[in-house]
Scaffold this motif. Structure first.
Motif, PDB file in Angstrom:
ATOM      1  N   ILE A  19      52.014  26.702  60.122  1.00 52.48           N
ATOM      2  CA  ILE A  19      52.184  26.351  58.141  1.00 52.48           C
ATOM      3  C   ILE A  19      52.263  24.475  58.183  1.00 52.48           C
ATOM      4  O   ILE A  19      53.730  24.562  58.074  1.00 52.48           O
ATOM      5  N   PRO A  20      51.690  24.080  57.650  1.00 53.37           N
ATOM      6  CA  PRO A  20      52.102  22.953  57.049  1.00 53.37           C
ATOM      7  C   PRO A  20      53.148  23.183  55.942  1.00 53.37           C
ATOM      8  O   PRO A  20      53.076  23.959  55.114  1.00 53.37           O
ATOM      9  N   PRO A  21      53.432  21.958  55.766  1.00 53.19           N
ATOM     10  CA  PRO A  21      54.948  21.334  54.542  1.00 53.19           C
ATOM     11  C   PRO A  21      53.765  21.261  53.182  1.00 53.19           C
ATOM     12  O   PRO A  21      52.744  21.020  53.438  1.00 53.19           O
ATOM     13  N   ILE A  22      54.164  21.468  52.385  1.00 48.68           N
ATOM     14  CA  ILE A  22      53.574  21.878  50.784  1.00 48.68           C
ATOM     15  C   ILE A  22      52.985  20.151  50.953  1.00 48.68           C
ATOM     16  O   ILE A  22      52.142  19.926  50.527  1.00 48.68           O
ATOM     17  N   ARG A  23      54.246  19.192  50.789  1.00 45.13           N
ATOM     18  CA  ARG A  23      53.811  18.197  50.895  1.00 45.13           C
ATOM     19  C   ARG A  23      52.804  17.319  51.534  1.00 45.13           C
ATOM     20  O   ARG A  23      51.475  16.690  50.882  1.00 45.13           O
ATOM     21  N   SER A  24      52.074  17.733  52.996  1.00 43.84           N
ATOM     22  CA  SER A  24      51.070  17.632  53.202  1.00 43.84           C
ATOM     23  C   SER A  24      49.510  18.407  53.071  1.00 43.84           C
ATOM     24  O   SER A  24      48.772  18.282  53.535  1.00 43.84           O
ATOM     25  N   LEU A  25      50.034  19.133  52.520  1.00 44.86           N
ATOM     26  CA  LEU A  25      48.708  20.498  51.920  1.00 44.86           C
ATOM     27  C   LEU A  25      48.053  20.031  51.503  1.00 44.86           C
ATOM     28  O   LEU A  25      46.721  19.827  50.882  1.00 44.86           O
ATOM     29  N   ASN A  26      48.659  19.066  49.827  1.00 48.87           N
ATOM     30  CA  ASN A  26      47.842  18.399  49.127  1.00 48.87           C
ATOM     31  C   ASN A  26      46.474  17.558  49.314  1.00 48.87           C
ATOM     32  O   ASN A  26      45.639  17.415  49.413  1.00 48.87           O
ATOM     33  N   LEU A  27      47.257  16.532  50.568  1.00 48.32           N
ATOM     34  CA  LEU A  27      46.250  15.822  51.668  1.00 48.32           C
ATOM     35  C   LEU A  27      45.685  16.860  52.268  1.00 48.32           C
ATOM     36  O   LEU A  27      44.504  17.024  52.579  1.00 48.32           O
ATOM     37  N   PHE A  28      45.897  17.643  52.721  1.00 49.93           N
ATOM     38  CA  PHE A  28      44.340  18.361  53.738  1.00 49.93           C
ATOM     39  C   PHE A  28      43.517  19.200  52.994  1.00 49.93           C
ATOM     40  O   PHE A  28      42.598  19.296  53.056  1.00 49.93           O
ATOM     41  N   VAL A  29      44.140  20.248  51.590  1.00 46.40           N
ATOM     42  CA  VAL A  29      43.155  20.208  50.679  1.00 46.40           C
ATOM     43  C   VAL A  29      41.881  18.969  49.450  1.00 46.40           C
ATOM     44  O   VAL A  29      40.564  19.490  50.045  1.00 46.40           O
ATOM     45  N   GLU A  30      42.787  17.904  49.880  1.00 47.78           N
ATOM     46  CA  GLU A  30      41.971  16.950  49.194  1.00 47.78           C
ATOM     47  C   GLU A  30      40.693  16.683  50.158  1.00 47.78           C
ATOM     48  O   GLU A  30      39.353  16.273  50.154  1.00 47.78           O
ATOM     49  N   THR A  31      40.967  16.410  51.333  1.00 49.21           N
ATOM     50  CA  THR A  31      40.139  16.319  52.994  1.00 49.21           C
ATOM     51  C   THR A  31      39.220  17.102  52.795  1.00 49.21           C
ATOM     52  O   THR A  31      37.949  17.192  52.871  1.00 49.21           O
ATOM     53  N   VAL A  32      39.235  18.762  52.862  1.00 56.35           N
ATOM     54  CA  VAL A  32      38.785  19.238  52.702  1.00 56.35           C
ATOM     55  C   VAL A  32      37.408  19.534  51.579  1.00 56.35           C
ATOM     56  O   VAL A  32      36.191  19.407  51.995  1.00 56.35           O
ATOM     57  N   GLU A  33      38.016  19.038  50.349  1.00 51.99           N
ATOM     58  CA  GLU A  33      36.916  19.233  48.768  1.00 51.99           C
ATOM     59  C   GLU A  33      35.966  17.838  48.941  1.00 51.99           C
ATOM     60  O   GLU A  33      35.220  17.846  48.537  1.00 51.99           O
ATOM     61  N   ASN A  34      36.555  16.806  49.103  1.00 50.43           N
ATOM     62  CA  ASN A  34      35.756  15.988  50.532  1.00 50.43           C
ATOM     63  C   ASN A  34      34.455  16.008  51.091  1.00 50.43           C
ATOM     64  O   ASN A  34      34.017  15.825  51.051  1.00 50.43           O
ATOM     65  N   PHE A  35      35.298  16.856  52.236  1.00 50.22           N
ATOM     66  CA  PHE A  35      34.163  17.163  53.357  1.00 50.22           C
ATOM     67  C   PHE A  35      33.022  18.213  52.980  1.00 50.22           C
ATOM     68  O   PHE A  35      31.305  18.029  52.734  1.00 50.22           O
ATOM     69  N   LEU A  36      33.866  18.771  51.481  1.00 54.97           N
ATOM     70  CA  LEU A  36      32.698  19.834  50.717  1.00 54.97           C
ATOM     71  C   LEU A  36      31.877  19.456  50.163  1.00 54.97           C
ATOM     72  O   LEU A  36      30.474  19.424  49.885  1.00 54.97           O
ATOM     73  N   ARG A  37      32.431  18.261  49.672  1.00 57.13           N
ATOM     74  CA  ARG A  37      31.530  17.665  48.518  1.00 57.13           C
ATOM     75  C   ARG A  37      30.482  16.482  49.059  1.00 57.13           C
ATOM     76  O   ARG A  37      28.910  16.520  48.794  1.00 57.13           O
ATOM     77  N   GLN A  38      30.861  15.970  50.232  1.00 55.79           N
ATOM     78  CA  GLN A  38      29.907  14.909  50.765  1.00 55.79           C
ATOM     79  C   GLN A  38      28.750  15.757  51.840  1.00 55.79           C
ATOM     80  O   GLN A  38      27.164  15.422  51.827  1.00 55.79           O
ATOM     81  N   THR A  39      29.051  17.465  52.676  1.00 57.47           N
ATOM     82  CA  THR A  39      27.845  17.632  53.203  1.00 57.47           C
ATOM     83  C   THR A  39      27.306  18.381  51.763  1.00 57.47           C
ATOM     84  O   THR A  39      26.238  19.171  52.378  1.00 57.47           O
ATOM     85  N   ALA A  40      27.880  19.189  50.774  1.00 54.89           N
ATOM     86  CA  ALA A  40      26.707  19.509  49.759  1.00 54.89           C
ATOM     87  C   ALA A  40      24.861  19.173  49.417  1.00 54.89           C
ATOM     88  O   ALA A  40      24.335  20.283  50.086  1.00 54.89           O
ATOM     89  N   THR A  41      24.836  18.389  49.529  1.00 54.04           N
ATOM     90  CA  THR A  41      23.676  17.270  49.712  1.00 54.04           C
ATOM     91  C   THR A  41      23.250  17.425  50.220  1.00 54.04           C
ATOM     92  O   THR A  41      21.651  18.043  50.209  1.00 54.04           O
ATOM     93  N   TYR A  42      23.679  17.479  51.414  1.00 53.27           N
ATOM     94  CA  TYR A  42      23.097  17.855  53.058  1.00 53.27           C
ATOM     95  C   TYR A  42      22.545  19.029  53.552  1.00 53.27           C
ATOM     96  O   TYR A  42      21.537  18.851  53.763  1.00 53.27           O
ATOM     97  N   THR A  43      22.936  20.043  52.766  1.00 56.69           N
ATOM     98  CA  THR A  43      23.262  21.693  52.716  1.00 56.69           C
ATOM     99  C   THR A  43      22.066  21.728  51.599  1.00 56.69           C
ATOM    100  O   THR A  43      21.280  22.490  52.528  1.00 56.69           O
ATOM    101  N   LEU A  44      21.662  21.367  50.649  1.00 50.66           N
ATOM    102  CA  LEU A  44      20.957  22.336  49.867  1.00 50.66           C
ATOM    103  C   LEU A  44      19.613  21.248  50.416  1.00 50.66           C
ATOM    104  O   LEU A  44      18.957  21.792  49.555  1.00 50.66           O
TER     105      LEU A  44
END
Length: 66
Positions: A19-44
């Protein structure tokens, strides 16, 4: 009962290492959001093509079984 409690407690301790510490969890969530945002146009863009390709394959299979 106390032995069971200690057995469960000590077996769960290694799981806390995954389980990652809370302070690095925000960075992980931000990275996942960026990845999903970039792949959304390709998927559509590719979804209609994949759907049309699958329908063509299924239609040809149906024609072969007749």
């Amino acid at each position: 009962m106390l032995q069971l409690f200690f057995a469960i407690a000590f077996s769960a301790v290694p799981l806390t290492l995954y389980i990652p510490p809370i302070r690095s969890l925000n960075l992980f969530v931000e990275t996942v959001e960026n990845f999903l945002r970039q792949t959304a146009t390709y998927t559509l863009r590719t979804y209609p093509r994949v759907r049309m390709g699958c329908s063509r394959i299924f239609n040809s299979l149906v024609r072969l079984t007749r």
